[in-house]
Scaffold this active site. Structure first.
Site, PDB file in Angstrom:
ATOM      1  N   ARG A 164       0.862  -1.177   0.000  1.00  0.00           N
ATOM      2  CA  ARG A 164       0.000   0.000   0.000  1.00  0.00           C
ATOM      3  C   ARG A 164       0.897   1.225   0.000  1.00  0.00           C
ATOM      4  O   ARG A 164       1.860   1.288   0.759  1.00  0.00           O
ATOM      5  CB  ARG A 164      -0.872  -0.025   1.259  1.00  0.00           C
ATOM      6  CG  ARG A 164      -1.875   1.089   1.332  1.00  0.00           C
ATOM      7  CD  ARG A 164      -2.608   1.108   2.673  1.00  0.00           C
ATOM      8  NE  ARG A 164      -2.039   2.111   3.558  1.00  0.00           N
ATOM      9  CZ  ARG A 164      -2.700   2.690   4.565  1.00  0.00           C
ATOM     10  NH1 ARG A 164      -3.940   2.335   4.854  1.00  0.00           N
ATOM     11  NH2 ARG A 164      -2.118   3.596   5.324  1.00  0.00           N
ATOM     12  N   TYR A 176      -3.399  11.623   5.590  1.00  0.00           N
ATOM     13  CA  TYR A 176      -3.633  10.295   6.188  1.00  0.00           C
ATOM     14  C   TYR A 176      -2.573   9.283   5.714  1.00  0.00           C
ATOM     15  O   TYR A 176      -2.217   9.251   4.547  1.00  0.00           O
ATOM     16  CB  TYR A 176      -5.026   9.751   5.817  1.00  0.00           C
ATOM     17  CG  TYR A 176      -5.087   8.271   6.097  1.00  0.00           C
ATOM     18  CD1 TYR A 176      -5.236   7.807   7.404  1.00  0.00           C
ATOM     19  CD2 TYR A 176      -4.864   7.342   5.089  1.00  0.00           C
ATOM     20  CE1 TYR A 176      -5.185   6.462   7.694  1.00  0.00           C
ATOM     21  CE2 TYR A 176      -4.820   5.987   5.369  1.00  0.00           C
ATOM     22  CZ  TYR A 176      -4.981   5.551   6.677  1.00  0.00           C
ATOM     23  OH  TYR A 176      -4.904   4.217   6.950  1.00  0.00           O
ATOM     24  N   HIS A 229      -9.319   6.544   2.483  1.00  0.00           N
ATOM     25  CA  HIS A 229      -9.748   6.829   3.859  1.00  0.00           C
ATOM     26  C   HIS A 229     -10.951   7.759   3.934  1.00  0.00           C
ATOM     27  O   HIS A 229     -10.971   8.733   4.712  1.00  0.00           O
ATOM     28  CB  HIS A 229      -8.582   7.339   4.687  1.00  0.00           C
ATOM     29  CG  HIS A 229      -8.555   6.762   6.078  1.00  0.00           C
ATOM     30  ND1 HIS A 229      -9.050   7.420   7.166  1.00  0.00           N
ATOM     31  CD2 HIS A 229      -8.117   5.563   6.541  1.00  0.00           C
ATOM     32  CE1 HIS A 229      -8.909   6.662   8.237  1.00  0.00           C
ATOM     33  NE2 HIS A 229      -8.354   5.529   7.893  1.00  0.00           N
ATOM     34  N   ARG A 300     -13.450  -5.605   3.509  1.00  0.00           N
ATOM     35  CA  ARG A 300     -12.363  -5.368   4.471  1.00  0.00           C
ATOM     36  C   ARG A 300     -12.734  -5.734   5.906  1.00  0.00           C
ATOM     37  O   ARG A 300     -11.886  -5.750   6.795  1.00  0.00           O
ATOM     38  CB  ARG A 300     -12.005  -3.878   4.454  1.00  0.00           C
ATOM     39  CG  ARG A 300     -11.557  -3.371   3.116  1.00  0.00           C
ATOM     40  CD  ARG A 300     -10.077  -3.328   3.000  1.00  0.00           C
ATOM     41  NE  ARG A 300      -9.438  -2.497   3.984  1.00  0.00           N
ATOM     42  CZ  ARG A 300      -8.366  -2.851   4.691  1.00  0.00           C
ATOM     43  NH1 ARG A 300      -7.849  -4.046   4.544  1.00  0.00           N
ATOM     44  NH2 ARG A 300      -7.811  -2.015   5.555  1.00  0.00           N
ATOM     45  N   GLU A 356      -4.192  -7.443   5.153  1.00  0.00           N
ATOM     46  CA  GLU A 356      -3.339  -6.297   5.520  1.00  0.00           C
ATOM     47  C   GLU A 356      -2.396  -6.706   6.647  1.00  0.00           C
ATOM     48  O   GLU A 356      -2.800  -7.408   7.576  1.00  0.00           O
ATOM     49  CB  GLU A 356      -4.223  -5.125   5.976  1.00  0.00           C
ATOM     50  CG  GLU A 356      -3.456  -3.864   6.329  1.00  0.00           C
ATOM     51  CD  GLU A 356      -4.378  -2.708   6.730  1.00  0.00           C
ATOM     52  OE1 GLU A 356      -5.543  -2.968   7.089  1.00  0.00           O
ATOM     53  OE2 GLU A 356      -3.914  -1.555   6.683  1.00  0.00           O
TER      54      GLU A 356
HETATM   55  O1  EZ4 Z   1      -7.128   4.228  10.023  1.00  0.00           O
HETATM   56  O2  EZ4 Z   1      -6.964   1.165  11.834  1.00  0.00           O
HETATM   57  O3  EZ4 Z   1      -6.401   0.499   6.212  1.00  0.00           O
HETATM   58  N1  EZ4 Z   1      -6.086   0.853   7.308  1.00  0.00           N
HETATM   59  C1  EZ4 Z   1      -6.598   1.918   7.940  1.00  0.00           C
HETATM   60  C2  EZ4 Z   1      -6.141   2.153   9.364  1.00  0.00           C
HETATM   61  C3  EZ4 Z   1      -7.204   2.845  10.202  1.00  0.00           C
HETATM   62  C4  EZ4 Z   1      -6.991   2.554  11.659  1.00  0.00           C
HETATM   63  C5  EZ4 Z   1      -8.095   3.180  12.523  1.00  0.00           C
HETATM   64  O4  EZ4 Z   1      -7.992   2.751  13.835  1.00  0.00           O
HETATM   65  O5  EZ4 Z   1      -7.381   2.632   7.383  1.00  0.00           O
HETATM   66  O6  EZ4 Z   1      -4.955   2.893   9.354  1.00  0.00           O
HETATM   67 CO    CO Z   2      -8.158   1.688   5.628  1.00  0.00          CO
END
Ligand code: EZ4
Ligand code: CO
Length: 419
Positions: A164, A176, A229, A300, A356
């Site tokens: 990723r 983010y 996100h 997911r 993941e």
């Molecule tokens: O923001 O697990 O794909 N992973 C994510 C994570 C979430 C966190 C939130 O607690 O989007 O980084």
């Molecule tokens: Co995520």
């Protein structure tokens, strides 16, 4: 004594062995907060379930301590389905992340107990192995495109086959997925939410550039993923998904919030970039329209936040009917107990996609000894009975709870936005 008498006695003995005699919640902070449920049977065999809901840990701890545990004492730990239904159907107030995380903790602990009593690894109880190892994706990030491209290179060197990529965005202080220290990104950093500022236009200018540069640098084979996100509107998400088509992503995650599942119809109409969503879902009902209408490619939703193995199995089977594959959430705020259970599930589930994998820090790994291992881009669950993850309670007690919440996002004019 006849054979019938004998088996009758054995059956009574097993029920007595399986009686739940104690259950308790363990809250610990080895690097970050985790909530763990430990259920013990008369035989002395115990099971563990993860109950961690990032930033809302104590709400789940209370739900377990004050409402679920009193109902568990004296029950047969082998009646996993009935206990699940008792807490779901019987509660009257259904669903929601706190409730479903608490139910998940109970469910995983019971599956752990059942597998230990049977002397088998958990994947065997689910129907056995469908694959040798579980394809995982790691997290690469950098403050700009070049740093992210270099970091992806380092993940390739470590053997990852799927990565990723999240890059910093010029004009946005804290995008983010980008960590300050370049190591694994950990969002819950402060006692009260950190306020971040967001601008989608700036973001949308960078992401296609990032993936063009990544493909040029690392070639066509490596699987690349990206997490939006929940920041884009449906039409913005459609545009990004279309702009990214030349770079063939494995998936674009959380392109737009899915509170309204119909929102994904718009993205689908405009693009063939594969879509993943659902880390914040807590039941099959959050995904019903998305799956039935084939609006997504990967679901997911993972074990800890959606009612455990008992419910996820239903969700995965439903997804399989519509060619949707699993891609479980596996950030560091899900404990090794969840990872262990998820890897057994991934090893069995026929419609597996990817898992993941953000590595936990050493303190976390020490508190939760486990037998899963990473090799050449895949995780392998162990062969120990149960899900293979334990807790060192003495060590856990040395790391007291430390209140932390996830950040929030506002637009440049101060309006609240989705983080
Ligand atoms: O923001 O697990 O794909 N992973 C994510 C994570 C979430 C966190 C939130 O607690 O989007 O980084
Ligand atoms: Co995520």
């Amino acid at each position: 004594m006849t054979i019938e008498d004998n088996s009758q006695l054995r059956a009574e003995g097993s029920v007595r062995d399986r009686e739940i005699v104690a259950a308790r919640v363990i809250v610990t902070c080895p690097g970050r907060n985790f909530v763990t449920l430990r259920i013990e049977t008369r035989s002395g065999v115990y099971g563990l379930g993860d109950a961690t809901l990032n930033g809302r840990e104590l709400a789940v701890a209370s739900y377990l301590q004050d409402h679920l545990i009193p109902n568990l004492i004296g029950r047969d730990a082998g009646r996993i389905e009935d206990i699940w239904q008792f807490f779901y159907r019987g509660a009257y107030w259904r669903r929601g992340p706190v409730t479903m995380t608490a139910i998940a903790a109970v469910d995983v602990a019971l599956w752990d107990i059942l597998a230990k009593l049977a002397g088998m690894p958990l994947y065997q109880m689910l129907g056995g192995r469908s694959r040798d190892g579980v394809l995982v994706y790691g997290h690469a990030n950098g403050k700009d495109v070049q740093e992210t491209v270099d970091e992806v290179g380092r993940y390739i060197e470590k053997g990852y086959k799927a990565i990723r990529a999240q890059s910093g965005v010029p004009g946005i202080k804290k995008a983010y997925g980008v960590s300050n220290l370049k190591n694994a990104y950990e969002p819950a950093e402060s006692e009260l939410p950190l306020e971040t500022v967001w601008n989608t236009t700036k973001y949308l200018n960078v992401v296609p550039q990032l993936f063009e540069t990544l493909r040029n640098a690392h070639g066509p084979e490596i699987e690349l993923l990206h997490d939006g996100h929940h920041r884009m509107t449906p039409i913005e998400a459609a545009r990004l998904a279309r702009d990214l088509e030349p770079y063939r992503l494995f998936w674009l995650e959380d392109a737009t919030p899915a509170d309204n599942q119909q929102a994904f119809e718009l993205i689908r109409r405009h693009s063939i970039t594969p879509l993943a969503v659902g880390e914040v879902f807590n039941s099959i009902w959050d995904a019903k329209h998305l799956i039935q209408n084939q609006l997504i490619d990967y679901i997911r939703t993972t074990i800890v936040h959606a009612g455990g193995i008992t419910h996820l199995r239903r969700l995965a089977d439903f997804a399989a009917l519509h060619q949707v594959r699993t891609g479980f959430h596996g950030a560091t705020d899900l404990s090794p107990v969840c990872m262990g259970a998820a890897l057994h599930f991934d090893t069995w589930v026929p419609n597996f996609g990817i898992q993941e994998y953000m590595q936990h820090c050493k303190e976390t790994d020490d508190v939760f000894p486990h037998d899963y291992t990473f090799r050449e881009g895949r995780l392998y669950c162990g062969e120990k009975p149960g899900h293979g993850v334990d807790i060192d309670e003495k060590l856990a007690a040395k790391y007291p709870y430390s209140p932390k919440q996830l950040p929030i996002a506002r637009l440049e004019d101060g309006s609240m936005w989705d983080w």
